[in-house]
Design an enzyme around this catalytic site. Structure first.
Site, PDB file in Angstrom:
ATOM      1  N   ARG A  28       0.240  -1.476   0.204  1.00 51.46           N
ATOM      2  CA  ARG A  28       0.405   0.125   0.169  1.00 51.46           C
ATOM      3  C   ARG A  28       0.888   1.087  -0.236  1.00 51.46           C
ATOM      4  O   ARG A  28       1.110   2.470  -1.142  1.00 51.46           O
ATOM      5  CB  ARG A  28      -1.274  -0.159   1.389  1.00 51.46           C
ATOM      6  CG  ARG A  28      -2.000   1.200   1.183  1.00 51.46           C
ATOM      7  CD  ARG A  28      -2.584   1.188   2.160  1.00 51.46           C
ATOM      8  NE  ARG A  28      -3.753   0.074   2.483  1.00 51.46           N
ATOM      9  CZ  ARG A  28      -4.015  -0.494   2.970  1.00 51.46           C
ATOM     10  NH1 ARG A  28      -4.752   0.165   4.787  1.00 51.46           N
ATOM     11  NH2 ARG A  28      -4.789  -1.265   3.881  1.00 51.46           N
ATOM     12  N   HIS A  74      -8.250  -3.092  -7.764  1.00 54.63           N
ATOM     13  CA  HIS A  74      -7.991  -2.802  -6.090  1.00 54.63           C
ATOM     14  C   HIS A  74      -8.547  -2.511  -5.223  1.00 54.63           C
ATOM     15  O   HIS A  74      -9.816  -2.226  -6.116  1.00 54.63           O
ATOM     16  CB  HIS A  74      -7.779  -1.081  -6.179  1.00 54.63           C
ATOM     17  CG  HIS A  74      -6.403  -0.421  -5.847  1.00 54.63           C
ATOM     18  ND1 HIS A  74      -5.713  -0.906  -4.924  1.00 54.63           N
ATOM     19  CD2 HIS A  74      -6.899   0.297  -4.626  1.00 54.63           C
ATOM     20  CE1 HIS A  74      -5.215  -0.282  -3.732  1.00 54.63           C
ATOM     21  NE2 HIS A  74      -6.241   0.656  -4.010  1.00 54.63           N
ATOM     22  N   TYR A 118     -16.944  14.349 -13.098  1.00 56.44           N
ATOM     23  CA  TYR A 118     -16.856  15.489 -13.947  1.00 56.44           C
ATOM     24  C   TYR A 118     -15.204  15.546 -14.820  1.00 56.44           C
ATOM     25  O   TYR A 118     -15.724  15.921 -15.476  1.00 56.44           O
ATOM     26  CB  TYR A 118     -17.241  16.249 -12.763  1.00 56.44           C
ATOM     27  CG  TYR A 118     -18.243  16.970 -12.439  1.00 56.44           C
ATOM     28  CD1 TYR A 118     -19.264  16.503 -13.483  1.00 56.44           C
ATOM     29  CD2 TYR A 118     -18.289  16.929 -11.003  1.00 56.44           C
ATOM     30  CE1 TYR A 118     -21.293  16.809 -12.907  1.00 56.44           C
ATOM     31  CE2 TYR A 118     -20.166  17.173 -10.396  1.00 56.44           C
ATOM     32  CZ  TYR A 118     -20.890  17.214 -11.238  1.00 56.44           C
ATOM     33  OH  TYR A 118     -21.967  17.153 -10.160  1.00 56.44           O
TER      34      TYR A 118
END
Length: 807
Positions: A28, A74, A118
């Site tokens: 990680r 993931h 967006y």
């Protein structure tokens, strides 16, 4: 039937925590030393690559990339994936962004990015370089989290990502902080290491001198080498500033700020410093940043010293920060702190392995294709027999067996002949096959040569690094320079002249020189300090805020005090008693004051006593001066220190007495002695006359004039040439005609004529006047009125203010 096993809770917690910690460390938070990527970054790049979101194709919604990565590779939340994707697209965070973002991806002010639905994204050209040759068995693949697909364990990384982009991450019990570097410099360093594997750090730093941050700024050279050599260190980074002027006011304009500093928070911090009066010389603060670049304008008040304000900003705000270097990365599944040379070596070893595996893959594919071409060419050479055999076969299997037996072909070759289109029988097509076979033969020879020759293998690595440099290298942004990382108190105080006054009872203060406005000759002056009836002012002189004040006492000791640490007070204030500043002994009084910049300099301290003795001691003998003080001179009983000055061996000195006598002689006539000595006779007094020395003057040959001032405020200038050189120990010549009207000689000073004269009366009245307004007279005169004194008052001290000291 289930069985319950007893478990020691401490052992279970320990093992579980170790497993968790290793998962965070390896899977990680920390980058792999080979491609410089954390797992989530690698999965984002691979996911985008797999979906064809390439630099030469249109952007896609960030949510699409995030969804693909989350669904396939993931097993964590979409927020973590999107945050990582956003950072990989921010040019102020990554020196060479790996994602090409479109839309609102945040700002240097810390503004959050727009929602992932967006914004749009695709791989950047640099990001694609990390994935080049991924389909050529260059790196191992491992199963994804649910075992339905595979993902690369590491990327081929033709781009030296860890060195160029750096990395930051916090794991369990450890953290990594690798600074970014300039790609061109990184490649040059890697090429040198390929040519010379035993390269030293000094040699590397000639082409890779230090980090290169995306936000530019200035980087102190101090600490870089240690960080590279040990893997740990701390580097100082400063904003880049430009000095401008607006409406007659100085202005500091910051065009680059330190790496990872939030611009909006920085401006708020500076505003807080102004509001809390930590910095008082700032008149206005504006953020003038636009599409052309960053620009923070700090407008100063009139008369402010820009360098002092800048030093304060560096000290108290994030315009100067520390970048912690911790070269920690995952090496073969384990976290390790590496040196710069080790980072470079691991990357090069990875690239060598990638090139080797790619070459082996390409060789295998080339051999397989050549094998097929050989079969096709055999078939074309016997095309009639091949056609007859195929037509006579019952099925494809029989035809394949027949071809294999008749023409000694392999199964793959036989199948390729069966799959061959009839247009291949055209003569032109045969030429193409023959040309392709010749090219493949050359390619096979080239690939085998690479695999058989280590030097050729490394040459391929070099050529590909050079190609990366030519495509993506850009000029250095961060300037590496020398600057003091910390600030001395002097750096934060303007070096302005201060008037220091002292009373007979030991009250001392400093007041800005500008508080003493110049008056015409003969003025009455202004109050310079309140004195009690039993107290009187005895000394005045001007020193710089960056000077050290030396306080010589009646017991022959000397103490040091920084001028900036003296209590500042107005002209009318009384001041602070010197006992509260210095550890004076009982009965010890201040006898003389002197200001110096440093005690490590050539020259002498010259001492004059009331009874006419003179002594010189090398300045460097006082280098160990502490708050406890040092012996400066041994004073005889009933004698007192009158003055101390700095002089060089070739200078001359003058001693002047209260009765108006003065003697001029070479300082070389006085033998240098240690601190604990008494001195020798400098001037003798006339028999039967009560007299004492009042002034010590250092002369620079015939240059300048002598200014004499009487106790009743009269003074004059006299050319030095009127004073004959005499031997030490004489009675001297007259320099001031003393009488009841003009009083006795109070002070003798050396002047050039372009200075100001600052005089102080015993009642604390001071006047500052132009030396040029005081008339020239011969030695045996009294001169003109310099200061009008009240009845019962008399002049106590005088000091010459050099032109450059004027406010």
């Amino acid at each position: 039937m289930s069985q319950v096993l007893p478990v020691e809770i401490t052992d279970e917690v320990k093992q579980s925590f170790i497993n968790y910690a290793m998962s965070v460390i390896v899977d990680r938070a920390l980058p792999d030393v080979r491609d410089g990527l954390k797992p989530v970054q690698r999965r984002i790049l691979y996911g985008a690559y797999q979906d064809g979101v390439l630099p030469n194709r249109k952007h896609v919604k960030s949510a699409k990339i995030v969804g693909e990565v989350m669904g396939k590779f993931h097993p964590h939340g979409d927020a973590a994936i999107y945050d990582t994707l956003v950072r990989m697209a921010q040019p102020w965070n990554l020196r060479y962004p790996l994602i090409d973002g479109q839309g609102n991806f945040g700002s240097l002010d810390g503004d959050p990015p727009a929602a992932q639905r967006y914004t749009e994204a695709r791989l950047s050209p640099v990001g694609l370089e990390l994935l080049q040759d991924l389909d050529k068995e260059t790196v191992p693949f491992v199963p994804n989290y649910d075992g339905t697909q595979t993902q690369p364990e590491v990327l081929p990384a033709a781009f030296p990502n860890l060195l160029a982009n750096g990395s930051a991450g916090i794991a369990v019990g450890m953290a990594t902080s690798l600074p970014p570097h300039n790609l061109g410099e990184v490649v040059e360093a890697l090429l040198q290491m390929i040519d010379n594997p035993s390269l030293t750090l000094e040699e590397v730093m000639r082409v890779l001198p230090g980090p290169d941050f995306p936000t530019g700024g200035k980087l102190s050279r101090r600490g870089i080498k240690e960080a590279y050599a040990t893997g740990r260190g701390s580097l100082k980074v400063r904003a880049r500033v430009r000095h401008e002027e607006k409406n007659g006011r100085p202005m500091l304009v910051f065009t680059e700020i330190p790496y990872q500093v939030n611009k909006a928070d920085l401006i708020a911090q500076i505003a807080g410093l102004v509001r809390n009066k930590v910095i008082e010389d700032i008149a206005a603060l504006r953020d003038e940043s636009d599409r052309q670049g960053l620009r923070i304008a700090v407008e100063l008040k009139r008369g402010a010293n820009p360098q002092v304000v800048l030093n304060k900003l560096y000290k108290h705000s994030r315009l100067q920060t520390s970048f912690t270097v911790n070269l920690l990365a995952i090496v073969k599944g384990e976290p390790r702190v590496l040196t710069l040379l080790e980072l470079m070596r691991h990357y090069l070893d990875h690239r060598r392995e990638v090139v080797q595996r790619r070459t082996q893959f390409e060789l295998r594919k080339a051999l397989e294709r050549a094998h097929i071409l050989e079969g096709l060419l055999v078939a074309l050479d016997h095309i009639d027999a091949v056609i007859a055999l195929i037509r006579g076969s019952q099925d494809a299997a029989e035809a394949r067996r027949g071809l294999m037996e008749r023409f000694s072909l392999s199964e793959v070759q036989a199948q390729a002949i069966l799959d061959m289109r009839l247009q291949r029988l055209v003569g032109l097509e045969r030429s193409k096959l023959e040309e392709e076979y010749r090219s493949l033969t050359e390619e096979i020879a080239r690939l085998r040569a690479i695999l058989e020759d280590e030097q050729r293998l490394w040459q391929v690595v070099k050529d590909e690094l050079l190609a990366i440099k030519q495509k993506y290298a850009d000029p250095r942004r961060t300037q590496i320079t020398e600057f003091e990382e910390g600030f001395s108190p002097e750096d934060l105080v303007e070096d302005e002249p201060m008037v220091i006054t002292l009373t007979a009872q030991g009250f001392i203060k400093r007041t800005p020189l500008e508080a003493y406005r110049a008056q015409g000759r003969g003025g009455v002056g202004a109050q310079a300090g309140k004195t009690r009836e039993e107290d009187e002012a005895i000394s005045v002189f001007v020193a710089s805020m960056h000077d050290t004040l030396l306080v010589f006492t009646s017991r022959g000791r000397v103490y040091a005090e920084k001028v900036r640490e003296l209590p500042e007070a107005s002209r009318q204030a009384r001041g602070t008693h010197v006992v509260s500043l210095l550890p004076l002994q009982e009965g010890e009084e201040v006898a003389a004051l002197l200001s110096v910049r440093e005690l490590d300099q050539e020259g002498y301290f010259v001492f004059a006593t009331r009874n006419g003795l003179i002594k010189k001691t090398a300045i460097r003998e006082y280098q160990n001066l502490t708050s406890a003080g040092l012996i400066a001179i041994n004073l005889l009983e009933n004698d007192a220190l009158v003055g101390v000055a700095i002089a060089q061996e070739n200078d001359e000195v003058m001693l002047a007495t209260q009765s108006g006598q003065a003697i001029r002689f070479a300082l070389s006539e006085v033998r240098a002695t240690g601190r604990a000595s008494q001195g020798v006779t400098g001037i003798r007094f006339k028999e039967g006359r009560a007299d004492r020395v009042v002034s010590l003057v250092v002369l620079k040959g015939e240059e300048g004039e002598v200014l004499a001032v009487g106790s009743q405020g009269y003074g004059k200038r006299t050319p030095i040439s009127e004073y004959p050189r005499q031997g030490r120990g004489g009675m001297g010549v007259i320099t001031f005609n003393t009488n009841e009207k003009v009083g006795h000689l109070a002070a003798l000073l050396w002047v050039r004529g372009n200075e100001d004269l600052l005089v102080l009366s015993k009642r604390g009245i001071a006047i500052r006047t132009k030396v040029a307004e005081i008339a020239r007279y011969g030695r045996a005169t009294s001169g003109v009125r310099v200061m009008s004194l009240a009845e019962g008052d008399e002049l106590a001290s005088a000091f010459v203010v050099a032109p450059q000291d004027e406010a």
